[in-house]
Scaffold this motif. Structure first.
Motif, PDB file in Angstrom:
ATOM      1  N   SER A  11       0.814  -1.222   0.000  1.00  0.00           N
ATOM      2  CA  SER A  11       0.000   0.000   0.000  1.00  0.00           C
ATOM      3  C   SER A  11       0.844   1.266   0.000  1.00  0.00           C
ATOM      4  CB  SER A  11      -0.922   0.013   1.224  1.00  0.00           C
ATOM      5  OG  SER A  11      -0.167   0.140   2.415  1.00  0.00           O
ATOM      6  N   GLY A  12       2.040   1.173   0.564  1.00  0.00           N
ATOM      7  CA  GLY A  12       2.858   2.368   0.724  1.00  0.00           C
ATOM      8  C   GLY A  12       2.379   3.277   1.842  1.00  0.00           C
ATOM      9  N   ALA A  13       1.403   2.818   2.628  1.00  0.00           N
ATOM     10  CA  ALA A  13       0.859   3.630   3.717  1.00  0.00           C
ATOM     11  C   ALA A  13       1.847   3.688   4.877  1.00  0.00           C
ATOM     12  CB  ALA A  13      -0.466   3.040   4.204  1.00  0.00           C
ATOM     13  N   PRO A  14       1.903   4.808   5.580  1.00  0.00           N
ATOM     14  CA  PRO A  14       2.792   4.901   6.744  1.00  0.00           C
ATOM     15  C   PRO A  14       2.339   3.966   7.865  1.00  0.00           C
ATOM     16  CG  PRO A  14       1.343   6.810   6.640  1.00  0.00           C
ATOM     17  CD  PRO A  14       1.138   6.056   5.363  1.00  0.00           C
ATOM     18  N   VAL A  15       3.310   3.393   8.580  1.00  0.00           N
ATOM     19  CA  VAL A  15       3.028   2.510   9.703  1.00  0.00           C
ATOM     20  C   VAL A  15       3.366   3.234  11.001  1.00  0.00           C
ATOM     21  CG1 VAL A  15       3.564   0.321  10.829  1.00  0.00           C
ATOM     22  CG2 VAL A  15       3.546   0.470   8.324  1.00  0.00           C
ATOM     23  N   LEU A  16       2.382   3.321  11.897  1.00  0.00           N
ATOM     24  CA  LEU A  16       2.589   3.940  13.199  1.00  0.00           C
ATOM     25  C   LEU A  16       2.535   2.856  14.269  1.00  0.00           C
ATOM     26  CD1 LEU A  16       1.326   6.192  11.287  1.00  0.00           C
ATOM     27  CD2 LEU A  16       0.622   7.326  13.399  1.00  0.00           C
ATOM     28  N   PRO A  17       3.605   2.672  15.040  1.00  0.00           N
ATOM     29  CA  PRO A  17       3.557   1.703  16.135  1.00  0.00           C
ATOM     30  C   PRO A  17       2.665   2.219  17.256  1.00  0.00           C
ATOM     31  CG  PRO A  17       5.599   2.942  16.220  1.00  0.00           C
ATOM     32  CD  PRO A  17       4.901   3.362  14.952  1.00  0.00           C
ATOM     33  N   VAL A  18       1.948   1.300  17.893  1.00  0.00           N
ATOM     34  CA  VAL A  18       1.003   1.671  18.950  1.00  0.00           C
ATOM     35  C   VAL A  18       1.184   0.740  20.139  1.00  0.00           C
ATOM     36  CG1 VAL A  18      -1.436   1.886  19.585  1.00  0.00           C
ATOM     37  CG2 VAL A  18      -0.690   2.540  17.285  1.00  0.00           C
ATOM     38  N   VAL A  24      10.060  -8.984   4.110  1.00  0.00           N
ATOM     39  CA  VAL A  24       8.829  -8.877   4.897  1.00  0.00           C
ATOM     40  C   VAL A  24       9.064  -9.307   6.340  1.00  0.00           C
ATOM     41  CG1 VAL A  24       7.290  -9.093   2.902  1.00  0.00           C
ATOM     42  CG2 VAL A  24       7.963 -11.131   4.139  1.00  0.00           C
ATOM     43  N   ARG A  25       9.962 -10.264   6.550  1.00  0.00           N
ATOM     44  CA  ARG A  25      10.290 -10.646   7.920  1.00  0.00           C
ATOM     45  C   ARG A  25      11.041  -9.520   8.622  1.00  0.00           C
ATOM     46  NH1 ARG A  25       7.859 -13.442  11.232  1.00  0.00           N
ATOM     47  NH2 ARG A  25       8.162 -11.603  12.490  1.00  0.00           N
ATOM     48  N   SER A  26      11.969  -8.899   7.912  1.00  0.00           N
ATOM     49  CA  SER A  26      12.745  -7.802   8.490  1.00  0.00           C
ATOM     50  C   SER A  26      11.859  -6.612   8.827  1.00  0.00           C
ATOM     51  CB  SER A  26      13.850  -7.370   7.519  1.00  0.00           C
ATOM     52  OG  SER A  26      14.772  -8.424   7.310  1.00  0.00           O
ATOM     53  N   VAL A  27      10.930  -6.291   7.921  1.00  0.00           N
ATOM     54  CA  VAL A  27      10.012  -5.171   8.164  1.00  0.00           C
ATOM     55  C   VAL A  27       9.123  -5.471   9.363  1.00  0.00           C
ATOM     56  CG1 VAL A  27       8.043  -3.888   7.229  1.00  0.00           C
ATOM     57  CG2 VAL A  27      10.035  -4.344   5.789  1.00  0.00           C
ATOM     58  N   THR A  28       8.623  -6.696   9.445  1.00  0.00           N
ATOM     59  CA  THR A  28       7.777  -7.077  10.579  1.00  0.00           C
ATOM     60  C   THR A  28       8.542  -6.942  11.890  1.00  0.00           C
ATOM     61  OG1 THR A  28       6.587  -8.661   9.175  1.00  0.00           O
ATOM     62  CG2 THR A  28       6.343  -8.910  11.549  1.00  0.00           C
ATOM     63  N   ASP A  29       9.779  -7.410  11.919  1.00  0.00           N
ATOM     64  CA  ASP A  29      10.590  -7.291  13.134  1.00  0.00           C
ATOM     65  C   ASP A  29      10.853  -5.833  13.494  1.00  0.00           C
ATOM     66  OD1 ASP A  29      10.707 -10.028  13.421  1.00  0.00           O
ATOM     67  OD2 ASP A  29      12.672 -10.235  12.470  1.00  0.00           O
ATOM     68  N   GLU A  30      11.041  -5.000  12.480  1.00  0.00           N
ATOM     69  CA  GLU A  30      11.270  -3.581  12.735  1.00  0.00           C
ATOM     70  C   GLU A  30      10.025  -2.943  13.344  1.00  0.00           C
ATOM     71  OE1 GLU A  30      12.523   0.430  10.208  1.00  0.00           O
ATOM     72  OE2 GLU A  30      13.208  -1.544   9.540  1.00  0.00           O
ATOM     73  N   ILE A  31       8.868  -3.316  12.847  1.00  0.00           N
ATOM     74  CA  ILE A  31       7.617  -2.788  13.395  1.00  0.00           C
ATOM     75  C   ILE A  31       7.435  -3.247  14.840  1.00  0.00           C
ATOM     76  CG2 ILE A  31       5.094  -2.914  13.227  1.00  0.00           C
ATOM     77  CD1 ILE A  31       5.493  -3.112  10.139  1.00  0.00           C
ATOM     78  N   MET A  32       7.696  -4.533  15.092  1.00  0.00           N
ATOM     79  CA  MET A  32       7.531  -5.056  16.448  1.00  0.00           C
ATOM     80  C   MET A  32       8.528  -4.427  17.417  1.00  0.00           C
ATOM     81  SD  MET A  32       4.908  -6.824  16.036  1.00  0.00           S
ATOM     82  CE  MET A  32       4.772  -7.469  17.706  1.00  0.00           C
ATOM     83  N   ALA A  33       9.746  -4.135  16.930  1.00  0.00           N
ATOM     84  CA  ALA A  33      10.726  -3.475  17.787  1.00  0.00           C
ATOM     85  C   ALA A  33      10.247  -2.083  18.177  1.00  0.00           C
ATOM     86  CB  ALA A  33      12.076  -3.394  17.067  1.00  0.00           C
ATOM     87  N   ALA A  34       9.602  -1.391  17.237  1.00  0.00           N
ATOM     88  CA  ALA A  34       9.072  -0.062  17.537  1.00  0.00           C
ATOM     89  C   ALA A  34       7.916  -0.135  18.540  1.00  0.00           C
ATOM     90  CB  ALA A  34       8.601   0.609  16.244  1.00  0.00           C
ATOM     91  N   VAL A  35       7.058  -1.151  18.386  1.00  0.00           N
ATOM     92  CA  VAL A  35       5.965  -1.356  19.350  1.00  0.00           C
ATOM     93  C   VAL A  35       6.538  -1.644  20.728  1.00  0.00           C
ATOM     94  CG1 VAL A  35       4.027  -2.851  19.985  1.00  0.00           C
ATOM     95  CG2 VAL A  35       4.330  -2.153  17.599  1.00  0.00           C
ATOM     96  N   ASP A  79      10.000   4.827   8.878  1.00  0.00           N
ATOM     97  CA  ASP A  79      10.509   5.039   7.526  1.00  0.00           C
ATOM     98  C   ASP A  79      10.862   3.680   6.915  1.00  0.00           C
ATOM     99  OD1 ASP A  79      11.618   5.859   5.179  1.00  0.00           O
ATOM    100  OD2 ASP A  79      13.374   6.836   6.064  1.00  0.00           O
ATOM    101  N   LEU A  80       9.977   3.188   6.068  1.00  0.00           N
ATOM    102  CA  LEU A  80      10.179   1.901   5.413  1.00  0.00           C
ATOM    103  C   LEU A  80      10.464   2.073   3.923  1.00  0.00           C
ATOM    104  CD1 LEU A  80       7.206  -0.030   7.079  1.00  0.00           C
ATOM    105  CD2 LEU A  80       9.598   0.029   7.834  1.00  0.00           C
ATOM    106  N   SER A  81      10.821   3.284   3.530  1.00  0.00           N
ATOM    107  CA  SER A  81      10.993   3.592   2.103  1.00  0.00           C
ATOM    108  C   SER A  81      12.084   2.755   1.453  1.00  0.00           C
ATOM    109  CB  SER A  81      11.298   5.086   1.921  1.00  0.00           C
ATOM    110  OG  SER A  81      12.481   5.457   2.627  1.00  0.00           O
TER     111      SER A  81
END
Length: 244
Positions: free
Chosen positions: A142-149, A193-204, A179-181
């Motif tokens: 989607s290219g949508a921004p991801v905000l950790p919550v 996709v695994r790396s991006v998921t881990d990055e998101i979880m680290a931010a959470v 920033d996942l650009s």
């Protein structure tokens, strides 16, 4: 319409004075355009609390089993979930999961806000579990921004198996967009996709300060693995859990 009726006539006038929810970082949610809210998941109350403290409508991804329960109660529940705009997700994988991702990307394509729990289920013991890669696939496509919550205190408000909430103050922390650009156009790369998921979880995890478990969440606390402190998602350093 049902979403706003519940929010304006039930959630806001009832939950706000009783629970006095606090929110930090609400300004990080864009006033318009698509956004993905990737949150930890401690309680069934999470899906009610997050939309209550935000001005924009949030469409959540929900497990498909919630839409297929038998009997009158099951049909009423399914109708309510659809009425508030929740998207059923078949967790069996394959084409079913791909269809769910397509539906989520479509929501974002309309400029809406999507809420997702990357763990895939509620935490059985209050720890943060390994994220499933659907959130990364949706974000990259989607290219949508991801905000950790981070939901704070909702596990004590409505723990698993409890029908009546324990009245206490709860909160929400919303981080800045990630920033996942650098991963653009690589939604089909399994490593990415695994790396991006881990990055998101680290931010959470940085927001929630939960202990991290590098395994997918079990459905029952009795099946949860023993503590393995020290590392976070993707091998990152884990923040120290708060004192209890």
């Amino acid at each position: 319409m049902l979403y706003w009726l519940i929010k304006r006539l039930l959630a806001e006038p009832v939950l706000t004075p009783v629970l006095r929810p606090w929110v930090r970082g609400a300004e990080n949610v864009p006033a318009s355009g698509p956004a993905i809210l990737a949150s930890n998941h401690l309680s069934v109350a999470d899906t009610v609390l997050l939309p209550t403290v935000l001005r924009r409508r949030v469409t959540f991804i929900a497990k498909a089993e919630m839409f297929t329960a038998a009997g009158v109660r099951g049909r009423l529940s399914a109708g309510l979930l659809r009425g508030v705009g929740q998207l059923p997700v078949d967790r069996s994988g394959g084409r079913a999961s791909a269809a769910a991702i397509d539906a989520a990307v479509e929501v974002l394509g309309r400029g809406e806000v999507l809420g997702i729990y990357p763990e895939g289920t509620r935490s059985p013991d209050g720890r943060l579990y390994r994220g499933r890669t659907g959130v990364a696939r949706i974000a990259l496509r989607s290219g949508a921004p991801v905000l950790p919550v981070a939901m704070v205190g909702t596990g004590e408000l409505m723990p698993r198996g409890r029908l009546v909430p324990r009245v206490r103050r709860v909160g929400v922390v919303i981080g800045e967009p990630l920033d996942l650009s650098r991963y653009a156009g690589r939604a089909d790369d399994q490593f990415v996709v695994r790396s991006v998921t881990d990055e998101i979880m680290a931010a959470v995890q940085r927001l929630s300060r939960q202990e991290y478990v590098d395994e997918y969440a079990p459905r029952h606390a009795a099946d949860a693995p023993p503590p393995t402190p020290g590392r976070g998602p993707g091998g990152r350093s884990a923040p120290r859990p708060p004192h209890r």
